[in-house]
Design a protein around this motif. Structure first.
Motif, PDB file in Angstrom:
ATOM      1  N   LEU A  44       0.860  -1.183   0.000  1.00  0.00           N
ATOM      2  CA  LEU A  44       0.000   0.000   0.000  1.00  0.00           C
ATOM      3  C   LEU A  44       0.901   1.239   0.000  1.00  0.00           C
ATOM      4  CD1 LEU A  44      -2.836   1.370   0.372  1.00  0.00           C
ATOM      5  CD2 LEU A  44      -2.463   1.181   2.844  1.00  0.00           C
ATOM      6  N   GLY A  63      -2.439   4.691  -1.886  1.00  0.00           N
ATOM      7  CA  GLY A  63      -3.770   4.078  -1.811  1.00  0.00           C
ATOM      8  C   GLY A  63      -4.778   4.646  -2.792  1.00  0.00           C
ATOM      9  N   LEU A 116       3.769   1.106   3.068  1.00  0.00           N
ATOM     10  CA  LEU A 116       5.174   1.538   2.993  1.00  0.00           C
ATOM     11  C   LEU A 116       5.423   2.885   3.673  1.00  0.00           C
ATOM     12  CD1 LEU A 116       5.977   0.622  -0.756  1.00  0.00           C
ATOM     13  CD2 LEU A 116       6.291  -0.794   1.298  1.00  0.00           C
ATOM     14  N   ILE A 171      -1.423  15.993 -12.186  1.00  0.00           N
ATOM     15  CA  ILE A 171      -2.075  14.703 -11.937  1.00  0.00           C
ATOM     16  C   ILE A 171      -3.332  14.916 -11.092  1.00  0.00           C
ATOM     17  CG2 ILE A 171      -1.852  12.466 -10.768  1.00  0.00           C
ATOM     18  CD1 ILE A 171       1.133  12.511 -11.450  1.00  0.00           C
ATOM     19  N   VAL A 222      -5.626  14.187  -4.496  1.00  0.00           N
ATOM     20  CA  VAL A 222      -4.987  13.002  -5.097  1.00  0.00           C
ATOM     21  C   VAL A 222      -3.471  13.186  -5.051  1.00  0.00           C
ATOM     22  CG1 VAL A 222      -4.619  11.754  -7.273  1.00  0.00           C
ATOM     23  CG2 VAL A 222      -6.946  12.375  -6.576  1.00  0.00           C
ATOM     24  N   GLY A 249      -1.133  10.356  -3.618  1.00  0.00           N
ATOM     25  CA  GLY A 249      -0.575   9.479  -4.660  1.00  0.00           C
ATOM     26  C   GLY A 249       0.936   9.600  -4.756  1.00  0.00           C
ATOM     27  N   GLY A 286       5.968   5.826  -6.923  1.00  0.00           N
ATOM     28  CA  GLY A 286       6.137   4.367  -6.923  1.00  0.00           C
ATOM     29  C   GLY A 286       4.821   3.660  -7.204  1.00  0.00           C
ATOM     30  N   GLY A 287       3.747   4.160  -6.598  1.00  0.00           N
ATOM     31  CA  GLY A 287       2.430   3.557  -6.802  1.00  0.00           C
ATOM     32  C   GLY A 287       1.944   3.744  -8.222  1.00  0.00           C
ATOM     33  N   LEU A 312       7.979  -5.893 -12.704  1.00  0.00           N
ATOM     34  CA  LEU A 312       8.162  -6.231 -11.288  1.00  0.00           C
ATOM     35  C   LEU A 312       7.808  -7.690 -11.014  1.00  0.00           C
ATOM     36  CD1 LEU A 312       6.569  -3.140  -9.459  1.00  0.00           C
ATOM     37  CD2 LEU A 312       9.009  -3.735  -9.557  1.00  0.00           C
ATOM     38  N   LYS A 328      -0.709  17.117 -22.031  1.00  0.00           N
ATOM     39  CA  LYS A 328      -1.742  16.083 -22.079  1.00  0.00           C
ATOM     40  C   LYS A 328      -3.087  16.687 -22.414  1.00  0.00           C
ATOM     41  CE  LYS A 328      -2.887  15.551 -17.127  1.00  0.00           C
ATOM     42  NZ  LYS A 328      -3.289  14.619 -16.071  1.00  0.00           N
ATOM     43  N   SER A 358     -13.707   8.370  -5.438  1.00  0.00           N
ATOM     44  CA  SER A 358     -12.658   9.284  -4.981  1.00  0.00           C
ATOM     45  C   SER A 358     -12.628  10.583  -5.778  1.00  0.00           C
ATOM     46  CB  SER A 358     -11.272   8.616  -5.061  1.00  0.00           C
ATOM     47  OG  SER A 358     -11.307   7.366  -4.437  1.00  0.00           O
TER      48      SER A 358
HETATM   49  C1  LIG Z   1      -9.786  10.949  -8.623  1.00  0.00           C
HETATM   50  C2  LIG Z   1      -8.442  10.449  -9.089  1.00  0.00           C
HETATM   51  C3  LIG Z   1      -7.827  11.070 -10.175  1.00  0.00           C
HETATM   52  C4  LIG Z   1      -6.599  10.625 -10.646  1.00  0.00           C
HETATM   53  N1  LIG Z   1      -6.033  11.257 -11.717  1.00  0.00           N
HETATM   54  C5  LIG Z   1      -4.847  10.830 -12.192  1.00  0.00           C
HETATM   55  C6  LIG Z   1      -4.205  11.481 -13.298  1.00  0.00           C
HETATM   56  O1  LIG Z   1      -4.696  12.482 -13.838  1.00  0.00           O
HETATM   57  N2  LIG Z   1      -3.038  10.984 -13.744  1.00  0.00           N
HETATM   58  C7  LIG Z   1      -2.426   9.915 -13.152  1.00  0.00           C
HETATM   59  O2  LIG Z   1      -1.353   9.520 -13.595  1.00  0.00           O
HETATM   60  N3  LIG Z   1      -2.970   9.296 -12.097  1.00  0.00           N
HETATM   61  C8  LIG Z   1      -4.165   9.733 -11.609  1.00  0.00           C
HETATM   62  N4  LIG Z   1      -4.703   9.108 -10.508  1.00  0.00           N
HETATM   63  C9  LIG Z   1      -3.985   7.993  -9.898  1.00  0.00           C
HETATM   64  C10 LIG Z   1      -3.058   8.458  -8.789  1.00  0.00           C
HETATM   65  O3  LIG Z   1      -1.942   9.129  -9.329  1.00  0.00           O
HETATM   66  C11 LIG Z   1      -2.633   7.261  -7.952  1.00  0.00           C
HETATM   67  O4  LIG Z   1      -2.255   7.779  -6.746  1.00  0.00           O
HETATM   68  C12 LIG Z   1      -1.529   6.420  -8.502  1.00  0.00           C
HETATM   69  O5  LIG Z   1      -1.803   5.884  -9.748  1.00  0.00           O
HETATM   70  C13 LIG Z   1      -1.232   5.246  -7.594  1.00  0.00           C
HETATM   71  O6  LIG Z   1      -0.340   5.660  -6.646  1.00  0.00           O
HETATM   72  P1  LIG Z   1      -0.571   5.350  -5.116  1.00  0.00           P
HETATM   73  O7  LIG Z   1       0.654   5.819  -4.425  1.00  0.00           O
HETATM   74  O8  LIG Z   1      -1.845   5.893  -4.705  1.00  0.00           O
HETATM   75  O9  LIG Z   1      -0.538   3.752  -5.131  1.00  0.00           O
HETATM   76  P2  LIG Z   1      -1.485   2.652  -4.465  1.00  0.00           P
HETATM   77  O10 LIG Z   1      -2.873   2.857  -4.856  1.00  0.00           O
HETATM   78  O11 LIG Z   1      -1.183   2.546  -3.026  1.00  0.00           O
HETATM   79  O12 LIG Z   1      -0.898   1.365  -5.194  1.00  0.00           O
HETATM   80  C14 LIG Z   1      -1.120   1.112  -6.572  1.00  0.00           C
HETATM   81  C15 LIG Z   1      -0.537  -0.252  -6.949  1.00  0.00           C
HETATM   82  O13 LIG Z   1       0.887  -0.236  -6.966  1.00  0.00           O
HETATM   83  C16 LIG Z   1       1.444  -1.145  -6.005  1.00  0.00           C
HETATM   84  N5  LIG Z   1       2.567  -0.417  -5.400  1.00  0.00           N
HETATM   85  C17 LIG Z   1       2.494   0.796  -4.769  1.00  0.00           C
HETATM   86  N6  LIG Z   1       3.741   1.218  -4.427  1.00  0.00           N
HETATM   87  C18 LIG Z   1       4.605   0.261  -4.837  1.00  0.00           C
HETATM   88  C19 LIG Z   1       6.036   0.120  -4.769  1.00  0.00           C
HETATM   89  N7  LIG Z   1       6.816   1.078  -4.224  1.00  0.00           N
HETATM   90  N8  LIG Z   1       6.584  -0.997  -5.274  1.00  0.00           N
HETATM   91  C20 LIG Z   1       5.809  -1.962  -5.837  1.00  0.00           C
HETATM   92  N9  LIG Z   1       4.463  -1.891  -5.933  1.00  0.00           N
HETATM   93  C21 LIG Z   1       3.865  -0.788  -5.448  1.00  0.00           C
HETATM   94  C22 LIG Z   1       0.306  -1.464  -5.062  1.00  0.00           C
HETATM   95  O14 LIG Z   1       0.445  -2.722  -4.494  1.00  0.00           O
HETATM   96  C23 LIG Z   1      -0.916  -1.378  -5.977  1.00  0.00           C
HETATM   97  O15 LIG Z   1      -1.047  -2.553  -6.716  1.00  0.00           O
HETATM   98  C24 LIG Z   1      -5.947   9.524 -10.011  1.00  0.00           C
HETATM   99  C25 LIG Z   1      -6.543   8.908  -8.919  1.00  0.00           C
HETATM  100  C26 LIG Z   1      -7.770   9.355  -8.448  1.00  0.00           C
HETATM  101  C27 LIG Z   1      -8.394   8.687  -7.267  1.00  0.00           C
END
Ligand SMILES: Cc1cc2nc3c(=O)[nH]c(=O)nc-3n(C[C@H](O)[C@H](O)[C@H](O)COP(=O)(O)OP(=O)(O)OC[C@H]3O[C@@H](n4cnc5c(N)ncnc54)[C@H](O)[C@@H]3O)c2cc1C
Ligand code: FES
Ligand code: FES
Lengths: 265, 157
Positions: free
Chosen positions: A28, A31, A51, A98, A103, A107, A110-111, A154, A175, B44
């Motif tokens: 996580l 998220g 993490l 983003i 967000v 966000g 890495g995620g 990965l 974009k 979200s």
């Molecule tokens: C309303 C909304 C709008 C968004 N708009 C955009 C946008 O315009 N552009 C964009 O690019 N994204 C967008 N996102 C996505 C956002 O950037 C996410 O946060 C991102 O894609 C995932 O990152 P996270 O840290 O939240 O990862 P998480 O949700 O915690 O994890 C995502 C996945 O990656 C895995 N993971 C996480 N970290 C690691 C790591 N270090 N090593 C290995 N595996 C890992 C997790 O197990 C899971 O499978 C949006 C999200 C929302 C909710």
């Protein structure tokens, strides 16, 4: 959500151990992809290994023409970092575009790259800048990291620790965002570095890809007019309620021209 | 399995045993009875649930209570003191920044984070910042006006 156990390790070794000892453990990060997916019951996990408590995954550093960003660094932190703004303004700009402020506050880089959403922004920056993804077991070039829709190189239990970006001569990202989510309908990252021009396209295909024919003409002359006669084929491009494949193909050239103009200041 | 979560909510230390899948928003609304924070979607995207965690605005529907363990959380209930509205709340009242009020707690908590990073935001900066807050009835015009007035009032205090 289906039920799961929540764990917060304080080191990478501990995290790796927890993942290994779980039936179906997931990492996580912010998220902001994983939790919505779990909430919809589109996914489940036996354990969530958060993490957030691992210090070495946070922060931004730069040395010898390379900017390194820890996996748990948020989009807001990258956008606001003076180090990134000075060295690779296009990257700070991309992170600041983003989603929305909330967000971006959660966000992480890495995620985002581990998830490899076909419409995510960061994959374009990694491929465009010829970045290197560092993990708990190796270093992988961006060209080899993104392998398909929501798929990466990965392995099981492998954790992204940081991403290293070589500083380009100039770069820009443009974009065409989905008006509801801000994900890219098409996003193009253009960079001019020591080994020539790289053009990375996100949103248009199953996963980020390089537009080699556009790179070739931009290597001849780095200006928007070089792209004037290019017609990108729509074969294999994404098609959904937001845009047809043909429209996406057209957007690739439009976003490229805007990005080149932006990179040229 | 349950996890123990401890955090500071609106200045008060709280601690509880929760199911690990408890969302922060449910912890606030159900366990803490702080129902000012709303839930407007399950994607979200709407921002009705925005609260501050360690001083930054986040969507509490997309965060586990367990992730907020050890954090300082502030909700809309933290703003008015002894019945005296916060300048940003007062600005929403004066400028017709709400109709049904469902989105308002999230709008205000989001706006306050904006003012933290930019004390004198332009109309354009406010509109861009509100990307993650949806209003389904007032229309954004008066919300933007309210935030501008609220930011101004805060700088005078
Ligand atoms: C309303 C909304 C709008 C968004 N708009 C955009 C946008 O315009 N552009 C964009 O690019 N994204 C967008 N996102 C996505 C956002 O950037 C996410 O946060 C991102 O894609 C995932 O990152 P996270 O840290 O939240 O990862 P998480 O949700 O915690 O994890 C995502 C996945 O990656 C895995 N993971 C996480 N970290 C690691 C790591 N270090 N090593 C290995 N595996 C890992 C997790 O197990 C899971 O499978 C949006 C999200 C929302 C909710
Ligand atoms: S309820 Fe949190 S974003 Fe809609
Ligand atoms: S005031 Fe009704 S949703 Fe915004």
């Amino acid at each position: 959500m289906y039920s799961f156990d929540y764990k917060r390790p304080s080191s990478l070794d501990e995290a790796t151990q927890m993942l290994r000892n779980s039936d179906d453990g997931h990492v996580l990060a912010g998220g902001h992809t994983l939790l919505p997916t779990l909430k919809q019951r589109l996914a489940s996990a036996s354990d969530l290994v958060d993490l957030a408590g691992i210090e070495e995954l946070k922060g931004i550093s730069s040395a010898d023409g390379v900017v390194t960003i820890g996996a748990m660094t948020t989009h807001s932190e990258v956008a606001a970092s003076s180090e990134v703004q000075n060295a690779i303004p296009a990257l700070a700009d991309l992170a600041g575009g983003i989603g929305d402020p909330q967000v971006r506050n959660k966000g992480t880089i890495g995620g985002s790259i581990s998830n490899n959403d076909p419409a995510a922004d960061y994959p374009a920056a990694l491929v465009g800048l010829n970045a290197t993804v560092n993990t708990t077991s190796r270093s992988i070039s961006a060209d080899n990291f993104f392998t398909g829709m929501f798929e990466t190189a990965l392995g099981d239990g492998e954790i992204v620790t940081s991403v290293s970006f070589p500083v380009p001569h100039s770069a820009a990202y443009c974009k065409f965002p989905n008006p509801a989510s801000r994900y890219a309908i098409v996003g193009v990252f253009v960079a001019r570095g020591s080994d020539g021009v790289r053009v990375a396209v996100t949103g248009a295909g199953a996963s980020v890809f390089r537009a080699r024919e556009i790179e070739a003409v931009l290597n001849q002359g780095f200006s928007a007019s070089s792209v004037a006669d290019i017609q990108v084929s729509d074969e294999g491009l994404n098609e959904d309620i937001h845009a047809s494949a043909e429209y996406r193909a057209h957007l690739i050239t439009v976003m490229t021209k805007r990005a080149v103009d932006k990179a040229n200041g | 399995m349950s996890v123990t979560v401890s955090m500071i909510v609106n200045g008060k230390s709280v601690s509880a045993e929760v199911d690990p899948r408890t969302l922060l928003v449910d912890f606030l609304r159900v366990d803490q009875r702080l129902t000012g924070t709303h839930v407007g979607c399950d994607t979200s995207q709407c921002g009705a649930c925005v609260v501050h965690v360690n001083g930054k605005s986040v969507k509490s529907c997309t965060m586990l209570a367990a992730q907020a363990d050890g954090a300082e959380v502030a909700t809309i209930e933290s703003l008015a003191i002894d019945g005296q509205l916060h300048p940003m709340q007062e600005a929403f009242r004066q400028n017709h920044g709400l109709q049904c009020g469902f989105c308002t707690p999230g709008m205000i908590m989001s706006a306050l984070d904006l003012v933290n990073v930019n004390s004198n935001p332009s109309e354009r900066e406010i509109r861009e910042w509100l990307e993650g807050n949806l209003c389904r009835c007032t229309g954004y015009h008066n919300i933007v006006k309210s935030i501008q007035a609220g930011a101004e009032a805060m700088s005078e205090v």
